[in-house]
Design an enzyme around this catalytic site. Structure first.
Site, PDB file in Angstrom:
ATOM      1  N   VAL A  19       0.837  -1.208   0.000  1.00 25.38           N
ATOM      2  CA  VAL A  19       0.000   0.000   0.000  1.00 25.38           C
ATOM      3  C   VAL A  19       0.870   1.255   0.000  1.00 25.38           C
ATOM      4  CG1 VAL A  19      -1.711   1.315   1.319  1.00 25.38           C
ATOM      5  CG2 VAL A  19      -1.934  -1.170   1.114  1.00 25.38           C
ATOM      6  N   GLY A  85       2.033  -1.732   9.148  1.00 20.86           N
ATOM      7  CA  GLY A  85       1.372  -2.647  10.076  1.00 20.86           C
ATOM      8  C   GLY A  85       0.965  -3.949   9.445  1.00 20.86           C
ATOM      9  N   GLN A  88      -4.618  -7.810   6.412  1.00 21.56           N
ATOM     10  CA  GLN A  88      -5.621  -8.870   6.444  1.00 21.56           C
ATOM     11  C   GLN A  88      -5.136 -10.144   5.756  1.00 21.56           C
ATOM     12  OE1 GLN A  88      -8.949  -6.627   4.922  1.00 21.56           O
ATOM     13  NE2 GLN A  88     -10.276  -8.372   5.324  1.00 21.56           N
ATOM     14  N   ARG A  94     -11.071  -7.090   9.062  1.00 26.49           N
ATOM     15  CA  ARG A  94     -10.203  -5.956   9.376  1.00 26.49           C
ATOM     16  C   ARG A  94     -10.145  -5.744  10.890  1.00 26.49           C
ATOM     17  NH1 ARG A  94     -13.250  -4.114   4.955  1.00 26.49           N
ATOM     18  NH2 ARG A  94     -12.018  -3.770   3.080  1.00 26.49           N
ATOM     19  N   THR A 125      -3.838   2.262   7.570  1.00 24.04           N
ATOM     20  CA  THR A 125      -3.726   0.949   8.222  1.00 24.04           C
ATOM     21  C   THR A 125      -5.080   0.524   8.793  1.00 24.04           C
ATOM     22  OG1 THR A 125      -1.442   1.472   8.791  1.00 24.04           O
ATOM     23  CG2 THR A 125      -2.478  -0.310  10.032  1.00 24.04           C
ATOM     24  N   ASN A 126      -5.381  -0.759   8.640  1.00 26.15           N
ATOM     25  CA  ASN A 126      -6.664  -1.291   9.117  1.00 26.15           C
ATOM     26  C   ASN A 126      -6.599  -1.864  10.536  1.00 26.15           C
ATOM     27  OD1 ASN A 126      -8.598  -0.881   7.072  1.00 26.15           O
ATOM     28  ND2 ASN A 126      -7.608  -2.422   5.786  1.00 26.15           N
ATOM     29  N   ASP A 154     -14.047   2.382  -0.676  1.00 22.90           N
ATOM     30  CA  ASP A 154     -15.317   1.650  -0.821  1.00 22.90           C
ATOM     31  C   ASP A 154     -16.291   2.442  -1.707  1.00 22.90           C
ATOM     32  OD1 ASP A 154     -15.106  -0.037   2.200  1.00 22.90           O
ATOM     33  OD2 ASP A 154     -13.987   1.783   1.802  1.00 22.90           O
ATOM     34  N   SER A 155     -16.302   3.762  -1.538  1.00 22.85           N
ATOM     35  CA  SER A 155     -17.198   4.586  -2.350  1.00 22.85           C
ATOM     36  C   SER A 155     -16.788   4.529  -3.817  1.00 22.85           C
ATOM     37  CB  SER A 155     -17.185   6.038  -1.857  1.00 22.85           C
ATOM     38  OG  SER A 155     -17.622   6.100  -0.518  1.00 22.85           O
ATOM     39  N   ARG A 157     -15.315   1.905  -5.201  1.00 28.46           N
ATOM     40  CA  ARG A 157     -15.785   0.591  -5.669  1.00 28.46           C
ATOM     41  C   ARG A 157     -17.274   0.649  -5.985  1.00 28.46           C
ATOM     42  NH1 ARG A 157     -12.341  -2.497  -0.936  1.00 28.46           N
ATOM     43  NH2 ARG A 157     -10.480  -2.909  -2.186  1.00 28.46           N
ATOM     44  N   ARG A 159     -19.056   3.244  -6.892  1.00 27.21           N
ATOM     45  CA  ARG A 159     -19.308   4.046  -8.103  1.00 27.21           C
ATOM     46  C   ARG A 159     -18.982   3.247  -9.368  1.00 27.21           C
ATOM     47  NH1 ARG A 159     -17.877  10.284  -6.557  1.00 27.21           N
ATOM     48  NH2 ARG A 159     -18.765  10.194  -4.485  1.00 27.21           N
ATOM     49  N   HIS A 181     -15.254   1.341   7.545  1.00 26.53           N
ATOM     50  CA  HIS A 181     -14.589   0.738   6.381  1.00 26.53           C
ATOM     51  C   HIS A 181     -14.504  -0.755   6.713  1.00 26.53           C
ATOM     52  CE1 HIS A 181     -11.734  -0.288   3.290  1.00 26.53           C
ATOM     53  NE2 HIS A 181     -10.801  -0.598   4.173  1.00 26.53           N
ATOM     54  N   THR A 236      -4.420  -5.657  -1.499  1.00 24.63           N
ATOM     55  CA  THR A 236      -5.009  -4.658  -2.392  1.00 24.63           C
ATOM     56  C   THR A 236      -4.043  -3.468  -2.391  1.00 24.63           C
ATOM     57  OG1 THR A 236      -6.254  -3.515  -0.666  1.00 24.63           O
ATOM     58  CG2 THR A 236      -7.350  -5.350  -1.750  1.00 24.63           C
TER      59      THR A 236
END
Ligand code: NAD
Length: 319
Positions: A19, A85, A88, A94, A125-126, A154-155, A157, A159, A181, A236
């Site tokens: 990431v 960190g 997943q 998460r 970081t999640n 997410d938004s 994705r 759209r 999230h 991802t």
């Protein structure tokens, strides 16, 4: 941080993994930051990423890239993006990651503030809502200066999936995911539009219908996206890299862009003391305003449920 725009903005990215490195690449391509600094405990990986990014500087807006396993590399950054960190693993949520990553932030965040006391902290970081809350506590900074990418990804994705169904350009879809999230996130269908047409009134004139069943399938696609990608390639990185760079760009250029970042809520439809995503105005001073979005009864109930989910983890990890 007084809201002034630095002439030569510096973006420090903590974590040079999938990431962090992709976010750095996206920042360079977008021209978000004149200096991009990578900080990671893994010195060899950091050196390799910096070399590789440096070799592309001819092809992007003028910038320089540096990196180190010494936190000093983050000195005087205007924006610090935390992507470091644990990540997943297939089958893991998460929220399972919370404890390890909160503990990492306990020492990391004060260390970062020692070298970059005026920075905006942007969490990736999640679980990002919990980590944003933790970073806020560990930093003691005002809430507008500590926020997370939240449901910007997410938004996006959402759209894309709406655009594919409706057969329109992604940029003509205006729709947000709010809340966590994660699995309890909620689509704000009632305020979504395609062009100037309310999404709930969209018919088949230009493409397929977006009826109840279609909307449920779209949301299943959004919620399961990360799992599917992680199963196939282990992480991802592209879309979150672009999403993170988009937020950095909005901060550095003081855009006052509306983005669904996660930040501390204070009596938002009665929800307080938890970080969740809602469309918010983002600029050089950080989160300017969390917008009072008109919500349907179901959306308001979903947001309250999402707040309970995230708050549960915050309590579990002892924050
Ligand atoms: P990764 O394992 O590829 O990279 C993590 C990096 O962090 C490693 O290089 C590691 O050496 C470094 N690191 C660990 N502890 C550190 C510390 N204390 N200081 C400096 N560096 C440290 O993982 P990744 O795929 O890049 O994912 C990173 C995080 O981003 C994960 O928590 C993941 O779940 C999260 N993520 C969030 C989103 C989002 O939308 N918010 C999307 C994708 C991934």
């Amino acid at each position: 941080m007084n809201g002034a725009v630095a002439a030569q903005p510096k973006v420090a990215i903590v974590g040079a993994g999938s990431v962090g490195a992709t976010l750095a690449y996206a920042c360079l391509i977008k021209g978000a930051g004149k200096t991009v600094a990578l900080y990671d405990l893994n010195a060899d990986k950091t050196r390799a990423e910096v070399l590789d990014l440096n070799h592309g500087l001819q092809f992007v807006p003028t910038a320089n890239v540096m990196g180190s396993d010494d936190i000093e590399v983050c000195r005087d950054a205007d924006v610090v993006v935390i992507t470091a960190g644990a990540k997943q693993k297939p089958g893991q949520t998460r929220l399972d990651l919370a404890e390890a990553n909160v503990n990492m932030c306990r020492t990391l965040v004060p260390g970062l503030l020692e070298v970059a006391p005026d920075a905006i902290l942007l969490l990736v970081t999640n679980p990002v809502d919990v980590l944003t809350y933790a970073a806020l506590k560990f930093s003691g900074l005002p809430s507008r200066r500590v926020f997370g990418t939240g449901t910007v990804l997410d938004s996006s994705r959402l759209r894309v999936l709406i655009a594919q169904r409706a057969d329109v350009a992604v940029r003509s879809v205006h729709a947000y995911i709010a809340g966590e999230h994660g699995d309890s996130e909620i689509p704000l269908w009632s305020s979504a539009t395609i062009g100037a047409v309310p999404l709930l009134a969209w018919d088949a004139t230009a493409g397929a219908r977006l009826d109840d069943g279609a909307r449920q399938e779209i949301m299943a696609g959004v919620v399961n996206a990360a799992e599917e990608i992680i199963r196939g390639k282990g992480a991802t990185n592209y879309a979150i890299g672009l999403a993170g760079a988009r937020v950095v760009e909005a901060i550095i250029h003081d855009e006052k862009a509306v983005l669904p970042v996660t930040s501390l809520l204070d009596d938002y439809i009665g929800i307080s003391d938890v970080c969740l995503s809602l469309p918010s105005i983002v600029g050089r001073a950080g989160v300017h305003t969390v917008l009072p979005v008109p919500l349907s009864g179901d959306e308001a109930a979903g947001l309250r449920q999402s707040a309970d989910t995230v708050r549960g983890v915050i309590h579990e990890v002892g924050l």
